[in-house]
Scaffold this motif. Structure first.
Motif, PDB file in Angstrom:
ATOM      1  N   ARG A  29       0.837  -1.199   0.000  1.00 33.40           N
ATOM      2  CA  ARG A  29       0.000   0.000   0.000  1.00 33.40           C
ATOM      3  C   ARG A  29       0.874   1.252   0.000  1.00 33.40           C
ATOM      4  O   ARG A  29       0.582   2.225  -0.691  1.00 33.40           O
ATOM      5  N   PHE A  30       1.935   1.223   0.778  1.00 36.57           N
ATOM      6  CA  PHE A  30       2.854   2.356   0.819  1.00 36.57           C
ATOM      7  C   PHE A  30       3.416   2.662  -0.569  1.00 36.57           C
ATOM      8  O   PHE A  30       3.489   3.821  -0.987  1.00 36.57           O
ATOM      9  N   LYS A  31       3.780   1.627  -1.297  1.00 38.66           N
ATOM     10  CA  LYS A  31       4.355   1.802  -2.626  1.00 38.66           C
ATOM     11  C   LYS A  31       3.308   2.089  -3.702  1.00 38.66           C
ATOM     12  O   LYS A  31       3.647   2.380  -4.843  1.00 38.66           O
ATOM     13  N   GLY A  32       2.044   1.968  -3.346  1.00 34.85           N
ATOM     14  CA  GLY A  32       0.992   2.188  -4.326  1.00 34.85           C
ATOM     15  C   GLY A  32       0.755   1.013  -5.244  1.00 34.85           C
ATOM     16  O   GLY A  32       0.083   1.141  -6.271  1.00 34.85           O
ATOM     17  N   GLU A  33       1.300  -0.161  -4.901  1.00 39.04           N
ATOM     18  CA  GLU A  33       1.118  -1.356  -5.731  1.00 39.04           C
ATOM     19  C   GLU A  33      -0.269  -1.957  -5.556  1.00 39.04           C
ATOM     20  O   GLU A  33      -0.779  -2.642  -6.446  1.00 39.04           O
ATOM     21  N   SER A  34      -0.878  -1.702  -4.398  1.00 37.47           N
ATOM     22  CA  SER A  34      -2.226  -2.194  -4.112  1.00 37.47           C
ATOM     23  C   SER A  34      -2.889  -1.217  -3.170  1.00 37.47           C
ATOM     24  O   SER A  34      -2.265  -0.756  -2.213  1.00 37.47           O
ATOM     25  N   GLU A  35      -4.154  -0.878  -3.461  1.00 34.83           N
ATOM     26  CA  GLU A  35      -4.892   0.016  -2.568  1.00 34.83           C
ATOM     27  C   GLU A  35      -6.350  -0.429  -2.494  1.00 34.83           C
ATOM     28  O   GLU A  35      -7.168  -0.062  -3.325  1.00 34.83           O
ATOM     29  N   PRO A  36      -6.661  -1.275  -1.490  1.00 38.25           N
ATOM     30  CA  PRO A  36      -8.006  -1.848  -1.403  1.00 38.25           C
ATOM     31  C   PRO A  36      -9.051  -0.918  -0.796  1.00 38.25           C
ATOM     32  O   PRO A  36     -10.243  -1.226  -0.836  1.00 38.25           O
ATOM     33  N   ILE A  37      -8.636   0.206  -0.235  1.00 41.20           N
ATOM     34  CA  ILE A  37      -9.573   1.036   0.522  1.00 41.20           C
ATOM     35  C   ILE A  37      -9.668   2.450  -0.027  1.00 41.20           C
ATOM     36  O   ILE A  37     -10.759   2.937  -0.333  1.00 41.20           O
ATOM     37  N   ASP A  38      -8.559   3.133  -0.149  1.00 41.50           N
ATOM     38  CA  ASP A  38      -8.572   4.543  -0.540  1.00 41.50           C
ATOM     39  C   ASP A  38      -8.623   4.711  -2.055  1.00 41.50           C
ATOM     40  O   ASP A  38      -8.189   3.839  -2.810  1.00 41.50           O
ATOM     41  N   ILE A  41      -6.974   6.765  -3.973  1.00 36.64           N
ATOM     42  CA  ILE A  41      -5.679   7.067  -4.582  1.00 36.64           C
ATOM     43  C   ILE A  41      -4.616   6.232  -3.893  1.00 36.64           C
ATOM     44  O   ILE A  41      -4.574   6.167  -2.658  1.00 36.64           O
ATOM     45  N   ALA A  42      -3.751   5.595  -4.670  1.00 37.14           N
ATOM     46  CA  ALA A  42      -2.696   4.750  -4.113  1.00 37.14           C
ATOM     47  C   ALA A  42      -1.415   5.552  -3.928  1.00 37.14           C
ATOM     48  O   ALA A  42      -1.126   6.460  -4.697  1.00 37.14           O
ATOM     49  N   GLY A  43      -0.646   5.180  -2.907  1.00 38.17           N
ATOM     50  CA  GLY A  43       0.636   5.823  -2.680  1.00 38.17           C
ATOM     51  C   GLY A  43       0.834   6.167  -1.221  1.00 38.17           C
ATOM     52  O   GLY A  43       0.246   5.541  -0.334  1.00 38.17           O
ATOM     53  N   HIS A  44       1.694   7.169  -0.962  1.00 42.51           N
ATOM     54  CA  HIS A  44       1.960   7.583   0.416  1.00 42.51           C
ATOM     55  C   HIS A  44       2.255   9.078   0.473  1.00 42.51           C
ATOM     56  O   HIS A  44       2.457   9.722  -0.566  1.00 42.51           O
ATOM     57  N   ILE A  45       2.279   9.620   1.661  1.00 39.09           N
ATOM     58  CA  ILE A  45       2.601  11.033   1.856  1.00 39.09           C
ATOM     59  C   ILE A  45       4.073  11.252   1.506  1.00 39.09           C
ATOM     60  O   ILE A  45       4.934  10.484   1.934  1.00 39.09           O
ATOM     61  N   PRO A  46       4.390  12.252   0.712  1.00 41.99           N
ATOM     62  CA  PRO A  46       5.787  12.510   0.344  1.00 41.99           C
ATOM     63  C   PRO A  46       6.697  12.662   1.565  1.00 41.99           C
ATOM     64  O   PRO A  46       6.264  13.193   2.601  1.00 41.99           O
ATOM     65  N   THR A  47       7.901  12.174   1.446  1.00 41.60           N
ATOM     66  CA  THR A  47       8.992  12.166   2.445  1.00 41.60           C
ATOM     67  C   THR A  47       8.830  11.066   3.488  1.00 41.60           C
ATOM     68  O   THR A  47       9.718  10.874   4.321  1.00 41.60           O
ATOM     69  N   ALA A  48       7.701  10.340   3.476  1.00 43.18           N
ATOM     70  CA  ALA A  48       7.478   9.300   4.486  1.00 43.18           C
ATOM     71  C   ALA A  48       8.340   8.072   4.226  1.00 43.18           C
ATOM     72  O   ALA A  48       8.720   7.775   3.098  1.00 43.18           O
ATOM     73  N   ILE A  49       8.658   7.363   5.301  1.00 41.99           N
ATOM     74  CA  ILE A  49       9.235   6.027   5.222  1.00 41.99           C
ATOM     75  C   ILE A  49       8.178   5.050   5.716  1.00 41.99           C
ATOM     76  O   ILE A  49       7.142   5.453   6.248  1.00 41.99           O
ATOM     77  N   ASN A  50       8.424   3.766   5.539  1.00 42.22           N
ATOM     78  CA  ASN A  50       7.405   2.758   5.824  1.00 42.22           C
ATOM     79  C   ASN A  50       7.862   1.788   6.908  1.00 42.22           C
ATOM     80  O   ASN A  50       9.007   1.339   6.921  1.00 42.22           O
ATOM     81  N   PHE A  51       6.937   1.502   7.853  1.00 40.01           N
ATOM     82  CA  PHE A  51       7.140   0.405   8.806  1.00 40.01           C
ATOM     83  C   PHE A  51       5.778  -0.198   9.091  1.00 40.01           C
ATOM     84  O   PHE A  51       4.936   0.411   9.753  1.00 40.01           O
ATOM     85  N   ASP A  52       5.559  -1.407   8.578  1.00 40.39           N
ATOM     86  CA  ASP A  52       4.278  -2.101   8.707  1.00 40.39           C
ATOM     87  C   ASP A  52       4.001  -2.416  10.180  1.00 40.39           C
ATOM     88  O   ASP A  52       4.779  -3.115  10.833  1.00 40.39           O
ATOM     89  N   TRP A  53       2.883  -1.923  10.696  1.00 44.37           N
ATOM     90  CA  TRP A  53       2.566  -2.124  12.108  1.00 44.37           C
ATOM     91  C   TRP A  53       2.411  -3.591  12.482  1.00 44.37           C
ATOM     92  O   TRP A  53       2.571  -3.959  13.658  1.00 44.37           O
ATOM     93  N   GLU A  54       2.113  -4.447  11.494  1.00 48.01           N
ATOM     94  CA  GLU A  54       1.973  -5.876  11.790  1.00 48.01           C
ATOM     95  C   GLU A  54       3.279  -6.483  12.304  1.00 48.01           C
ATOM     96  O   GLU A  54       3.276  -7.512  12.988  1.00 48.01           O
ATOM     97  N   LEU A  55       4.410  -5.840  11.986  1.00 45.35           N
ATOM     98  CA  LEU A  55       5.712  -6.331  12.433  1.00 45.35           C
ATOM     99  C   LEU A  55       5.966  -6.036  13.912  1.00 45.35           C
ATOM    100  O   LEU A  55       6.975  -6.466  14.459  1.00 45.35           O
ATOM    101  N   LEU A  56       5.056  -5.320  14.543  1.00 44.81           N
ATOM    102  CA  LEU A  56       5.211  -4.964  15.949  1.00 44.81           C
ATOM    103  C   LEU A  56       4.651  -6.027  16.889  1.00 44.81           C
ATOM    104  O   LEU A  56       4.708  -5.864  18.105  1.00 44.81           O
ATOM    105  N   LYS A  57       4.129  -7.122  16.336  1.00 48.45           N
ATOM    106  CA  LYS A  57       3.472  -8.120  17.175  1.00 48.45           C
ATOM    107  C   LYS A  57       3.798  -9.526  16.702  1.00 48.45           C
ATOM    108  O   LYS A  57       4.216  -9.747  15.571  1.00 48.45           O
ATOM    109  N   LYS A  58       3.608 -10.470  17.594  1.00 48.23           N
ATOM    110  CA  LYS A  58       3.695 -11.887  17.253  1.00 48.23           C
ATOM    111  C   LYS A  58       2.968 -12.681  18.331  1.00 48.23           C
ATOM    112  O   LYS A  58       2.861 -12.248  19.479  1.00 48.23           O
TER     113      LYS A  58
END
Length: 270
Positions: free
Chosen positions: A174-183, A185-202
């Motif tokens: 979603r960050f890269k704009g390769e897939s956008e199931p909800i919004d 327009i696909a993509g991200h806010i300029p200057t942002a970096i990405n960290f998937d919140w799912e990686l914060l749990k197990k």
């Protein structure tokens, strides 16, 4: 270093005020139904869309509530700023952390999120079907406005006028704009970096502090502002909270997030 999460053993040592925030984004009645069936004894229920969002606003899918609404919420819930509060949901979900952010914004200083979800908590603590009634308070929050960013303030960061690193909590596709199931327009806010919140749990829990420090250590300088956002401002709350737990000193949240940003601004793709 901020402490956001609390372990079951620690909870057993206190007599906290509990807030139940279980919710299902695919069925907005499921959380309340679950609460009515059983909840920790003494727990009140805060609903993501009824209590923790302003669904009448156009500023994103789960817009920020007003100071007036937040004040009413804590007062009718019988809360005082110095109460020892433990928030829980179904476990490894963003809903308790959304409530944590709002209470953090409101200046509550003894608020924690249970690392264990309701399923584990109810095996160690008494449950009830009865909704408790607390005496309404006259609490006036001690607002920490720097924790909350508006669209205009994010524009200042993007333009390099204000210091800060935007961090997008959505999936990388979603960050890269390769897939956008909800919004729209696909993509991200300029200057942002990405960290998937799912990686914060197990294993149904958010990672412990040392693990979070390891995963988040190199995202940005710890003494500079970091700004979490996601699609609608809900899953950014875990990133916001875990950044604090990992030792970041100046963590902010753009609650309007990507769904608010695309109403008026350009995006980037990778």
């Amino acid at each position: 270093m901020a402490k956001v999460f609390i372990e079951l053993q620690e909870i057993l040592e206190y007599n906290p005020r509990f807030i139940d925030t279980r919710f299902d984004l695919t069925d907005n009645t499921a959380g309340r139904k679950s609460y009515n069936e059983e909840h920790l004894e003494g727990a009140i229920y805060w609903d993501l869309e009824e209590d923790l969002s302003d669904m009448t606003s156009q500023n994103g899918r789960h817009p920020m509530i007003s100071k007036e609404k937040m004040t009413c919420l804590v007062q009718k819930s019988g809360l005082n700023v110095d109460d020892f509060i433990v928030i829980y949901d179904q476990g490894a979900a963003p809903f308790a952390l959304r409530a944590y952010f709002l209470l953090d914004w409101a200046g509550f200083t003894n608020v924690y999120v249970s690392r264990a979800g309701f399923g584990d908590l109810k095996r160690a603590l008494p449950v009830s079907k009865s909704e408790p009634v607390y005496t309404k308070t006259t609490t006036i929050p001690n607002w920490t406005n720097r924790k909350l960013l508006t669209m205009d303030e994010v524009r200042q960061v993007v333009a390099g006028i204000t210091e800060g690193q935007l961090i997008d909590a959505r999936s990388n596709v979603r960050f890269k704009g390769e897939s956008e199931p909800i919004d729209s327009i696909a993509g991200h806010i300029p200057t942002a970096i990405n960290f998937d919140w799912e990686l914060l749990k197990k294993d149904g829990k958010f990672l412990e502090q040392e693990e979070l420090k390891g995963k988040l250590a190199d995202l940005a300088p710890k003494d500079k502002p970091v700004i979490a956002y996601c699609g609608s401002g809900v899953t950014a709350a875990p990133l916001y909270s875990c950044l604090k737990e990992a030792g970041y000193e100046n963590v902010q949240l753009y609650v309007g997030s990507y769904s608010d940003w695309i109403r008026e601004n350009e995006v980037e793709t990778e």
